[in-house]
Design a protein around this motif. Structure first.
Motif, PDB file in Angstrom:
ATOM      1  N   CYS A  61      -5.679   9.080 -10.604  1.00 54.77           N
ATOM      2  CA  CYS A  61      -4.697   9.372 -11.655  1.00 54.77           C
ATOM      3  C   CYS A  61      -4.756  10.812 -12.129  1.00 54.77           C
ATOM      4  CB  CYS A  61      -4.884   8.441 -12.859  1.00 54.77           C
ATOM      5  SG  CYS A  61      -4.470   6.727 -12.494  1.00 54.77           S
ATOM      6  N   LYS A 116       1.553  11.765 -18.960  1.00 52.19           N
ATOM      7  CA  LYS A 116       1.982  13.026 -18.345  1.00 52.19           C
ATOM      8  C   LYS A 116       2.890  12.836 -17.135  1.00 52.19           C
ATOM      9  CE  LYS A 116      -1.760  13.822 -14.985  1.00 52.19           C
ATOM     10  NZ  LYS A 116      -2.800  14.759 -14.531  1.00 52.19           N
ATOM     11  N   ASN A 117       3.076  11.580 -16.683  1.00 50.18           N
ATOM     12  CA  ASN A 117       3.877  11.352 -15.475  1.00 50.18           C
ATOM     13  C   ASN A 117       5.366  11.301 -15.827  1.00 50.18           C
ATOM     14  OD1 ASN A 117       5.170  10.007 -13.162  1.00 50.18           O
ATOM     15  ND2 ASN A 117       3.067   9.730 -12.451  1.00 50.18           N
ATOM     16  N   SER A 129       7.843  10.316 -14.168  1.00 54.68           N
ATOM     17  CA  SER A 129       8.583   9.177 -13.621  1.00 54.68           C
ATOM     18  C   SER A 129       8.351   7.887 -14.401  1.00 54.68           C
ATOM     19  CB  SER A 129       8.186   8.956 -12.153  1.00 54.68           C
ATOM     20  OG  SER A 129       6.821   8.576 -12.064  1.00 54.68           O
ATOM     21  N   TRP A 130       7.495   7.936 -15.421  1.00 48.23           N
ATOM     22  CA  TRP A 130       7.137   6.716 -16.127  1.00 48.23           C
ATOM     23  C   TRP A 130       8.326   6.075 -16.840  1.00 48.23           C
ATOM     24  CZ3 TRP A 130       4.162   2.857 -15.987  1.00 48.23           C
ATOM     25  CH2 TRP A 130       3.979   2.019 -17.079  1.00 48.23           C
ATOM     26  N   TRP A 147      -2.500   9.326 -17.420  1.00 49.75           N
ATOM     27  CA  TRP A 147      -1.540   9.466 -16.313  1.00 49.75           C
ATOM     28  C   TRP A 147      -0.138   9.062 -16.767  1.00 49.75           C
ATOM     29  CZ3 TRP A 147       1.702   6.005 -13.910  1.00 49.75           C
ATOM     30  CH2 TRP A 147       2.300   6.440 -12.722  1.00 49.75           C
ATOM     31  N   TRP A 182      -2.307   3.869  -7.143  1.00 55.98           N
ATOM     32  CA  TRP A 182      -2.352   5.305  -7.377  1.00 55.98           C
ATOM     33  C   TRP A 182      -3.714   5.733  -7.933  1.00 55.98           C
ATOM     34  CZ3 TRP A 182       2.991   5.229 -10.234  1.00 55.98           C
ATOM     35  CH2 TRP A 182       4.005   5.280  -9.291  1.00 55.98           C
TER      36      TRP A 182
END
Length: 315
Positions: free
Chosen positions: A314, A280-281, A283-284, A277, A308
């Motif tokens: 995830c 690929k996120n 916003s990380w 997660w 989440w």
């Protein structure tokens, strides 16, 4: 699964292939282990640990000769250190046990630690499942030999043997806070060398200070020049196994290991999915920036990710 069927039919190549899949964490390994599970639980697992130079491989080799004479089918998992620079391992135990390489009743597998601590490779426990399903009677697990961090073996083996040599005085002092407490059996190897009797006294003196064990670990001496000494070691292992079975500790230990195994699988899967997660996120990176700026703290972020995870897994 075809590989499962081949293992249950006694196909050595299938066993080797299965352990390779486990070491490489291949996607099909979970299905394989699930299918093999109901065929496991019969093998007797003996851990052989201790400091480098104690003669663990020589002792294992002698046990192989002894147990094969008794008609037992033996598996050996020998764990070697992995180079932090190349990622490779020497894997020399198969060379040292070359006399058994062509014996169909012996299966020897060396594996590198690949960064795992505690003296074992990450795949060791799962590899024992494959050998168990294959029909192995006794599995000898030889740890890497790194001293006080060799504690993982107690969570895998039914009987843990700590191997020392006659010059082990310094080792005993450094190990007494850790590895000494995991031993079910002490073996002073190379006992024909000077100092064996002194080491035996030192170990027994240390055991005298421990009053809360149900099983007092016997202290034995072995030497290649006296094959009967290895017979005595094997008999001591069998006595320990009988003790565990008669006192309800055999199943208790194995039940605890099954619980630990389940928890470990859960932890690995949760960690893997959270890392996926994070990768690929989009916003990380922004979250990390906010932590660096003091707008968020790591505990808030961890709680947020777990929330989440619980709501969306995830995905």
């Amino acid at each position: 699964m075809e590989l499962t069927e081949r293992i249950l039919k006694g196909d050595r190549r299938a066993v080797a292939r299965a352990i390779t899949l486990i070491e490489n964490d291949a996607t099909e390994k979970d299905e394989l282990l699930q299918e093999l599970h109901k065929h496991t639980g019969n093998a007797y697992l003996i851990g052989i640990t201790g400091p480098p130079g104690a003669g663990k491989s020589t002792l294992t080799d002698q046990l192989l000769f002894l147990l094969r004479k008794q008609g037992l089918k033996i598996g050996v998992i020998a764990v070697d250190p992995t180079s932090p620079f190349t990622g490779g391992a020497i894997l020399g135990d198969r060379v040292r046990m070359n006399d058994h390489a062509l014996d169909p009743g012996v299966f020897i597998r060396s594996m590198g630690t690949r960064g795992s601590l505690g003296g074992l490779a990450k795949a060791t426990k799962e590899a024992t499942r494959v050998l168990d399903a294959y029909g192995i009677d006794v599995i000898l697990i030889e740890t890497v030999g790194v001293g006080q961090s060799e504690l993982d073996i107690m969570n895998v083996a039914d009987t843990t043997t700590v191997v020392l040599n006659p010059s082990a005085g310094d080792h005993i002092q450094t190990m007494k806070a850790g590895i000494m407490e995991i031993a079910d059996l002490f073996v002073i190897n190379k006992a024909d060398l000077p100092g064996a009797d002194k080491t035996e006294r030192e170990i027994n003196n240390m055991l005298d200070f421990i009053h809360d064990f149900d099983w007092r670990p016997p202290v034995l001496k072995t030497t290649v020049s006296q094959p009967a000494s290895f017979q005595a070691m094997w008999e001591a292992c069998c006595q320990h196994r009988t003790f565990l079975q008669e006192n309800g500790l055999w199943e208790k230990r194995r039940k605890q290991r099954r619980q630990d195994e389940i928890v470990g699988i859960i932890e690995d899967r949760v960690q893997s999915r959270i890392r996926h997660w994070i990768e690929k996120n989009p916003s990380w990176q922004q979250i990390l920036t906010e932590v660096e700026a003091g707008e968020k703290n790591p505990y808030q972020v961890a709680d947020l990710i777990l929330e989440w995870y619980n709501t969306s897994n995830c995905d």
